[in-house]
Design an enzyme around this catalytic site. Structure first.
Site, PDB file in Angstrom:
ATOM      1  N   ASP A  64      20.606  33.128  -4.734  1.00 15.14           N
ATOM      2  CA  ASP A  64      19.886  32.637  -5.925  1.00 15.14           C
ATOM      3  C   ASP A  64      19.924  31.122  -6.073  1.00 15.14           C
ATOM      4  O   ASP A  64      19.597  30.600  -7.138  1.00 15.14           O
ATOM      5  CB  ASP A  64      20.493  33.287  -7.174  1.00 15.14           C
ATOM      6  CG  ASP A  64      20.123  34.757  -7.288  1.00 15.14           C
ATOM      7  OD1 ASP A  64      18.989  35.040  -7.700  1.00 15.14           O
ATOM      8  OD2 ASP A  64      20.957  35.617  -6.918  1.00 15.14           O
ATOM      9  N   GLU A  69      18.364  25.262 -12.334  1.00 12.91           N
ATOM     10  CA  GLU A  69      18.474  25.030 -13.781  1.00 12.91           C
ATOM     11  C   GLU A  69      19.749  25.633 -14.354  1.00 12.91           C
ATOM     12  O   GLU A  69      20.309  25.122 -15.319  1.00 12.91           O
ATOM     13  CB  GLU A  69      17.276  25.658 -14.503  1.00 12.91           C
ATOM     14  CG  GLU A  69      17.428  25.616 -16.013  1.00 12.91           C
ATOM     15  CD  GLU A  69      16.313  26.327 -16.740  1.00 12.91           C
ATOM     16  OE1 GLU A  69      15.593  25.659 -17.491  1.00 12.91           O
ATOM     17  OE2 GLU A  69      16.145  27.558 -16.565  1.00 12.91           O
ATOM     18  N   ASP A  70      20.190  26.740 -13.742  1.00 13.71           N
ATOM     19  CA  ASP A  70      21.312  27.468 -14.336  1.00 13.71           C
ATOM     20  C   ASP A  70      22.663  26.797 -14.129  1.00 13.71           C
ATOM     21  O   ASP A  70      23.621  27.164 -14.793  1.00 13.71           O
ATOM     22  CB  ASP A  70      21.351  28.901 -13.773  1.00 13.71           C
ATOM     23  CG  ASP A  70      20.185  29.712 -14.290  1.00 13.71           C
ATOM     24  OD1 ASP A  70      19.838  29.564 -15.482  1.00 13.71           O
ATOM     25  OD2 ASP A  70      19.596  30.476 -13.503  1.00 13.71           O
ATOM     26  N   ARG A 136      24.685  36.474 -19.675  1.00 12.09           N
ATOM     27  CA  ARG A 136      25.155  35.392 -18.802  1.00 12.09           C
ATOM     28  C   ARG A 136      25.911  34.277 -19.538  1.00 12.09           C
ATOM     29  O   ARG A 136      26.591  33.480 -18.899  1.00 12.09           O
ATOM     30  CB  ARG A 136      23.959  34.771 -18.081  1.00 12.09           C
ATOM     31  CG  ARG A 136      23.193  35.729 -17.176  1.00 12.09           C
ATOM     32  CD  ARG A 136      24.013  36.125 -15.959  1.00 12.09           C
ATOM     33  NE  ARG A 136      23.278  37.036 -15.094  1.00 12.09           N
ATOM     34  CZ  ARG A 136      22.412  36.651 -14.155  1.00 12.09           C
ATOM     35  NH1 ARG A 136      22.176  35.363 -13.980  1.00 12.09           N
ATOM     36  NH2 ARG A 136      21.796  37.548 -13.415  1.00 12.09           N
ATOM     37  N   HIS A 167      17.508  35.416 -20.078  1.00 16.96           N
ATOM     38  CA  HIS A 167      17.909  34.132 -20.669  1.00 16.96           C
ATOM     39  C   HIS A 167      17.041  33.795 -21.880  1.00 16.96           C
ATOM     40  O   HIS A 167      15.887  34.220 -21.968  1.00 16.96           O
ATOM     41  CB  HIS A 167      17.708  32.995 -19.651  1.00 16.96           C
ATOM     42  CG  HIS A 167      18.658  32.981 -18.506  1.00 16.96           C
ATOM     43  ND1 HIS A 167      18.242  32.839 -17.196  1.00 16.96           N
ATOM     44  CD2 HIS A 167      20.005  33.064 -18.459  1.00 16.96           C
ATOM     45  CE1 HIS A 167      19.304  32.831 -16.396  1.00 16.96           C
ATOM     46  NE2 HIS A 167      20.378  32.982 -17.137  1.00 16.96           N
ATOM     47  N   CYS A 255      13.478  27.399 -14.256  1.00 19.19           N
ATOM     48  CA  CYS A 255      14.687  27.712 -13.466  1.00 19.19           C
ATOM     49  C   CYS A 255      14.754  26.951 -12.164  1.00 19.19           C
ATOM     50  O   CYS A 255      15.820  26.787 -11.581  1.00 19.19           O
ATOM     51  CB  CYS A 255      14.726  29.182 -13.067  1.00 19.19           C
ATOM     52  SG  CYS A 255      14.005  30.315 -14.182  1.00 19.19           S
TER      53      CYS A 255
HETATM   54  C1  CIR Z   1      19.472  35.518 -11.604  1.00 15.43           C
HETATM   55  O1  CIR Z   1      19.427  36.703 -11.925  1.00 15.43           O
HETATM   56  O2  CIR Z   1      20.426  34.793 -11.908  1.00 15.43           O
HETATM   57  C2  CIR Z   1      18.350  34.937 -10.792  1.00 15.43           C
HETATM   58  N1  CIR Z   1      17.815  35.942  -9.932  1.00 15.43           N
HETATM   59  C3  CIR Z   1      17.269  34.399 -11.695  1.00 15.43           C
HETATM   60  C4  CIR Z   1      17.710  33.209 -12.484  1.00 15.43           C
HETATM   61  C5  CIR Z   1      16.607  32.661 -13.316  1.00 15.43           C
HETATM   62  N2  CIR Z   1      17.013  31.486 -13.970  1.00 15.43           N
HETATM   63  C6  CIR Z   1      16.555  31.092 -15.147  1.00 15.43           C
HETATM   64  O3  CIR Z   1      15.819  31.806 -15.809  1.00 15.43           O
HETATM   65  N3  CIR Z   1      17.008  29.950 -15.613  1.00 15.43           N
END
Ligand code: CIR
Length: 265
Positions: A64, A69-70, A136, A167, A255
């Site tokens: 991932d 962004e995360d 999360r 999110h 993201c």
């Molecule tokens: C996840 O499940 O963490 C990733 N497949 C997707 C993350 C998406 N990020 C976001 O919306 N900021």
């Protein structure tokens, strides 16, 4: 490009993106080649919007890792490195931390062990950081945000994220200062300040509330005609991108980049 140009950090896709989190049984499987082409189009769109785009190499051990962004939240000259809620994503932080450590004038803060925080849960509107309380992100993550950004005069407001929504920013975004694009019925809607300009998108197009922008140009996901019509009616020019492969992994437009915008506290 001037030194004051906004910078966008992105991260390339590993082949293992095929097994990224969030895929739903019965949905088509991710086509990594197509995802890479969509990512290239996204990077080009960011450049057209005036960003200097910096790309980190992929890491096969981190399926991932393109969802940068995360793993950090940047406000002005301060960045908070997160501790992602999904254990399989925690290894993503190191490379982003190394990259940000080289950005001039950026002060790095860390989220303490035990707390959980994904940048996708953090929505900035004016002097407020709304923080989704989701699968999360927890109260410890909200505290980490407060410690990092209250000294800059920002307040942190927790907002519930419904079960089934990954999110907070899945259904809302603030692509440019003073504008919020929000899906009908999003839990953050009642919290938004009365004075903020808001474009509401229909519930059936909730995915399209996640946008990126600069000035009067917005990047939006393809396939959401009502959202596109409403944003154009507000005077925005749209860059419409197909992000089908990221959507299969529960990802959307914000993201895929970490933005630093000089002059935007
Ligand atoms: C996840 O499940 O963490 C990733 N497949 C997707 C993350 C998406 N990020 C976001 O919306 N900021």
């Amino acid at each position: 490009m001037s030194a004051a140009a906004p910078t966008a950090l992105v991260r390339e896709l590993p082949d293992s993106f095929a097994v990224a989190l969030g895929q739903v049984e019965g949905a088509p499987s991710i086509d990594v080649g197509r995802a890479r082409a969509q990512h290239a189009a996204y990077r080009a769109a960011l450049q057209r919007l005036g960003h200097r785009v910096v790309a980190l190499p992929a890491d096969e051990a981190l399926p991932d890792c393109c969802f940068v962004e995360d793993v950090a939240i940047i406000v002005g000259d301060r960045a908070l490195l997160t501790r992602p809620g999904a254990a399989s994503r925690r290894g993503e932080v190191a490379a982003v931390a190394d990259a940000l450590a080289g950005w001039p004038g950026l002060e790095l803060h860390v989220t303490p062990e035990g707390a959980r925080l994904d940048g996708g849960d953090v929505l900035r509107v004016g002097d407020v950081l709304f923080v989704g309380q989701s699968r999360r992100t927890d109260a410890g993550g909200a505290d980490a945000l407060r410690r990092a950004f209250a000294p800059l005069g920002l307040s942190v407001v927790p907002v519930p994220v419904p079960e089934g929504v990954l999110h907070l920013k899945c259904h809302a975004s603030s692509p440019v200062d003073g504008l919020v694009v929000v899906a009908e019925g999003a839990t953050v809607a009642p919290y938004l300040p009365a004075g903020v300009r808001r474009v509401t998108v229909p519930q059936a197009e909730a995915y399209a509330a996640n946008t990126v922008g600069a000035g009067d140009v917005l990047i939006v996901a393809a396939g959401f005609p009502e959202t596109a019509a409403r944003l154009r009616a507000e005077g925005f020019t749209l860059e419409v991108l197909d992000v089908s492969e990221f959507a299969l992994a529960d990802g959307s437009l914000t993201c895929l980049s970490l933005l630093r915008r000089p002059g935007r506290l």
